[in-house]
Design an enzyme around this catalytic site. Sequence first.
Site, PDB file in Angstrom:
ATOM      1  CE1 TYR A  65       0.153   7.513   3.731  1.00 53.41           C
ATOM      2  CE2 TYR A  65       0.843   5.412   2.846  1.00 53.41           C
ATOM      3  CZ  TYR A  65      -0.097   6.183   3.485  1.00 53.41           C
ATOM      4  OH  TYR A  65      -1.286   5.625   3.890  1.00 53.41           O
ATOM      5  CE  LYS A  78      -3.861   4.529   0.975  1.00 56.16           C
ATOM      6  NZ  LYS A  78      -2.437   4.459   1.344  1.00 56.16           N
ATOM      7  CB  SER A 125       7.065  -3.768  11.207  1.00 56.99           C
ATOM      8  OG  SER A 125       8.164  -3.775  12.094  1.00 56.99           O
ATOM      9  CG  HIS A 184      -4.851   9.242   1.024  1.00 53.39           C
ATOM     10  ND1 HIS A 184      -3.488   9.274   0.923  1.00 53.39           N
ATOM     11  CD2 HIS A 184      -5.097   8.791   2.276  1.00 53.39           C
ATOM     12  CE1 HIS A 184      -2.939   8.849   2.048  1.00 53.39           C
ATOM     13  NE2 HIS A 184      -3.896   8.564   2.889  1.00 53.39           N
ATOM     14  CG  ASP A 208      -1.746   1.233   1.349  1.00 58.05           C
ATOM     15  OD1 ASP A 208      -2.650   1.380   0.506  1.00 58.05           O
ATOM     16  OD2 ASP A 208      -1.500   2.079   2.250  1.00 58.05           O
TER      17      ASP A 208
HETATM   18  N1  LIG Z   1      -5.687   5.695   4.289  1.00 63.77           N
HETATM   19  C1  LIG Z   1      -5.221   6.135   5.410  1.00 63.77           C
HETATM   20  O1  LIG Z   1      -5.615   7.210   5.860  1.00 63.77           O
HETATM   21  C2  LIG Z   1      -4.230   5.336   6.177  1.00 63.77           C
HETATM   22  C3  LIG Z   1      -3.939   5.721   7.486  1.00 63.77           C
HETATM   23  C4  LIG Z   1      -3.032   4.965   8.190  1.00 63.77           C
HETATM   24  C5  LIG Z   1      -2.397   3.884   7.617  1.00 63.77           C
HETATM   25  N2  LIG Z   1      -2.655   3.541   6.335  1.00 63.77           N
HETATM   26  C6  LIG Z   1      -1.956   2.421   5.681  1.00 63.77           C
HETATM   27  O2  LIG Z   1      -2.003   1.283   6.505  1.00 63.77           O
HETATM   28  C7  LIG Z   1      -0.677   0.835   6.799  1.00 63.77           C
HETATM   29  C8  LIG Z   1      -0.685   0.152   8.143  1.00 63.77           C
HETATM   30  O3  LIG Z   1      -1.076   1.053   9.186  1.00 63.77           O
HETATM   31  P1  LIG Z   1      -0.304   1.182  10.527  1.00 63.77           P
HETATM   32  O4  LIG Z   1       1.065   1.741  10.272  1.00 63.77           O
HETATM   33  O5  LIG Z   1      -1.154   1.870  11.483  1.00 63.77           O
HETATM   34  O6  LIG Z   1      -0.085  -0.382  10.909  1.00 63.77           O
HETATM   35  P2  LIG Z   1       0.057  -1.152  12.263  1.00 63.77           P
HETATM   36  O7  LIG Z   1       0.717  -2.436  11.852  1.00 63.77           O
HETATM   37  O8  LIG Z   1      -1.217  -1.194  13.019  1.00 63.77           O
HETATM   38  O9  LIG Z   1       1.045  -0.287  13.148  1.00 63.77           O
HETATM   39  C9  LIG Z   1       2.410  -0.127  12.870  1.00 63.77           C
HETATM   40  C10 LIG Z   1       3.139  -0.021  14.206  1.00 63.77           C
HETATM   41  O10 LIG Z   1       3.096  -1.295  14.869  1.00 63.77           O
HETATM   42  C11 LIG Z   1       4.419  -1.708  15.181  1.00 63.77           C
HETATM   43  N3  LIG Z   1       4.477  -3.155  14.921  1.00 63.77           N
HETATM   44  C12 LIG Z   1       4.369  -3.776  13.713  1.00 63.77           C
HETATM   45  N4  LIG Z   1       4.467  -5.111  13.860  1.00 63.77           N
HETATM   46  C13 LIG Z   1       4.621  -5.349  15.176  1.00 63.77           C
HETATM   47  C14 LIG Z   1       4.788  -6.531  15.932  1.00 63.77           C
HETATM   48  N5  LIG Z   1       4.786  -7.715  15.361  1.00 63.77           N
HETATM   49  N6  LIG Z   1       4.923  -6.416  17.285  1.00 63.77           N
HETATM   50  C15 LIG Z   1       4.904  -5.195  17.867  1.00 63.77           C
HETATM   51  N7  LIG Z   1       4.765  -4.041  17.203  1.00 63.77           N
HETATM   52  C16 LIG Z   1       4.626  -4.107  15.865  1.00 63.77           C
HETATM   53  C17 LIG Z   1       5.337  -0.929  14.284  1.00 63.77           C
HETATM   54  O11 LIG Z   1       6.555  -0.703  14.939  1.00 63.77           O
HETATM   55  P3  LIG Z   1       8.021  -0.836  14.251  1.00 63.77           P
HETATM   56  O12 LIG Z   1       7.971  -0.161  12.913  1.00 63.77           O
HETATM   57  O13 LIG Z   1       8.886  -0.119  15.239  1.00 63.77           O
HETATM   58  O14 LIG Z   1       8.349  -2.291  14.150  1.00 63.77           O
HETATM   59  C18 LIG Z   1       4.577   0.382  14.091  1.00 63.77           C
HETATM   60  O15 LIG Z   1       4.819   1.277  15.165  1.00 63.77           O
HETATM   61  C19 LIG Z   1       0.164   2.086   6.648  1.00 63.77           C
HETATM   62  O16 LIG Z   1       1.537   1.829   6.417  1.00 63.77           O
HETATM   63  C20 LIG Z   1      -0.475   2.716   5.443  1.00 63.77           C
HETATM   64  O17 LIG Z   1      -0.032   2.059   4.271  1.00 63.77           O
HETATM   65  C21 LIG Z   1      -3.579   4.246   5.610  1.00 63.77           C
END
Ligand SMILES: NC(=O)c1ccc[n+]([C@@H]2O[C@H](COP(=O)([O-])OP(=O)(O)OC[C@H]3O[C@@H](n4cnc5c(N)ncnc54)[C@H](OP(=O)(O)O)[C@@H]3O)[C@@H](O)[C@H]2O)c1
Length: 313
Positions: free
Chosen positions: A57, A86, A264, A119, A52
């Site tokens: 970004y 997006k 991550s 987006h 994604d």
């Molecule tokens: N359309 C929108 O408005 C929108 C908004 C938000 C996100 N998104 C998309 O959705 C994707 C995912 O969202 P998100 O970043 O919120 O994902 P998420 O996986 O819920 O959160 C990421 C966080 O979790 C930590 N993490 C990941 N795997 C882990 C594990 N196994 N154990 C412990 N901590 C862990 C990461 O830390 P570390 O990096 O330190 O490992 C990071 O701080 C984004 O990258 C983006 O592409 C879209």
Amino acid sequence: MVEPDNLRHTKIALNNGSGAIPALGFGTLIPDPIATRNATNAALQAGFRALDTAERYRNEKEVGAAMQEVFKAGKIRREELFVAAKLWNTNHRPERVRPAFEASLEKLQVDYVDLYLIHTPFAFRPGDEQDPRDASGKVIYDQAVTLLDTWRAMEALVDEGKCKAIGLSDVSLEHVKGIFGAARIKPAVVHVESHPYLPEWELLEYCRNNGIVLQAFAALGHSGEPKLLDDPVIAAVARRVNKTSAQVLLAWGIQRGTALLTTSTTPSRIKENFDVSTLPENAMREINEGIKLRVRLNTVVETGVPGFIPRAN
Ligand SMILES: NC(=O)c1ccc[n+]([C@@H]2O[C@H](COP(=O)([O-])OP(=O)(O)OC[C@H]3O[C@@H](n4cnc5c(N)ncnc54)[C@H](OP(=O)(O)O)[C@@H]3O)[C@@H](O)[C@H]2O)c1
């Protein structure tokens, strides 16, 4: 204990015969460019086949470079990868959609994307400033364009074959119904925040009934408070099935029929997050019925201002 199985390779068919989306996807909302490239590369090596990305970004070039690395090494072919991009809020005017789309293709170094999302449903003042504000710091919206105007321009991209499917992001059920009712090419994907603290059951049911895939972001709770990964129900299931809390949350999302995204920058976590296996039915029930807390972590749906991206000024 759960046995390793094929859950991680689940694909969900998209409407209009526009292919299938891997349920388990990797998100690239990573502020640092080097970390973006390394994490994207690690995700592809770990087995993730859905990426994604977003103009907003500001790291499409790095994602593109990471994809090129694995393509050139002969490890993955472009057709094996599902790439989503997006359209940002400042490009909602129909005449701005194609140039924005083409700029994304160029930065990502791909000839087509599998999915192009609007987006957010909020149009901002058109221009190069992604976060236009007035003197008092208020966002400057663009009232001269509707979401449907933008959708029509998205449909034109599908007609030309450079974008296999189109969808909506950060929308309410009302937005989805409005576009679904008026669209010539129906939304294939609705991309919203969703996890056990925000299960979005009503939206999921509407999507299911209308052949739309719901793709959940922040599947692990984005490391926000309250910490979903520390939730006692999730932790208890994780102990019982001998998996981590992250693996339980990801399996839960896939098993209830959504696609989802996790991110991550930590190589061991990237591998962990791809190593998911099917949860027993009683674990699904426990999560669905045992977690009562309801929390939205990202306020982007209210204003169009991304809650997880730090403001530059
Ligand atoms: N359309 C929108 O408005 C929108 C908004 C938000 C996100 N998104 C998309 O959705 C994707 C995912 O969202 P998100 O970043 O919120 O994902 P998420 O996986 O819920 O959160 C990421 C966080 O979790 C930590 N993490 C990941 N795997 C882990 C594990 N196994 N154990 C412990 N901590 C862990 C990461 O830390 P570390 O990096 O330190 O490992 C990071 O701080 C984004 O990258 C983006 O592409 C879209």
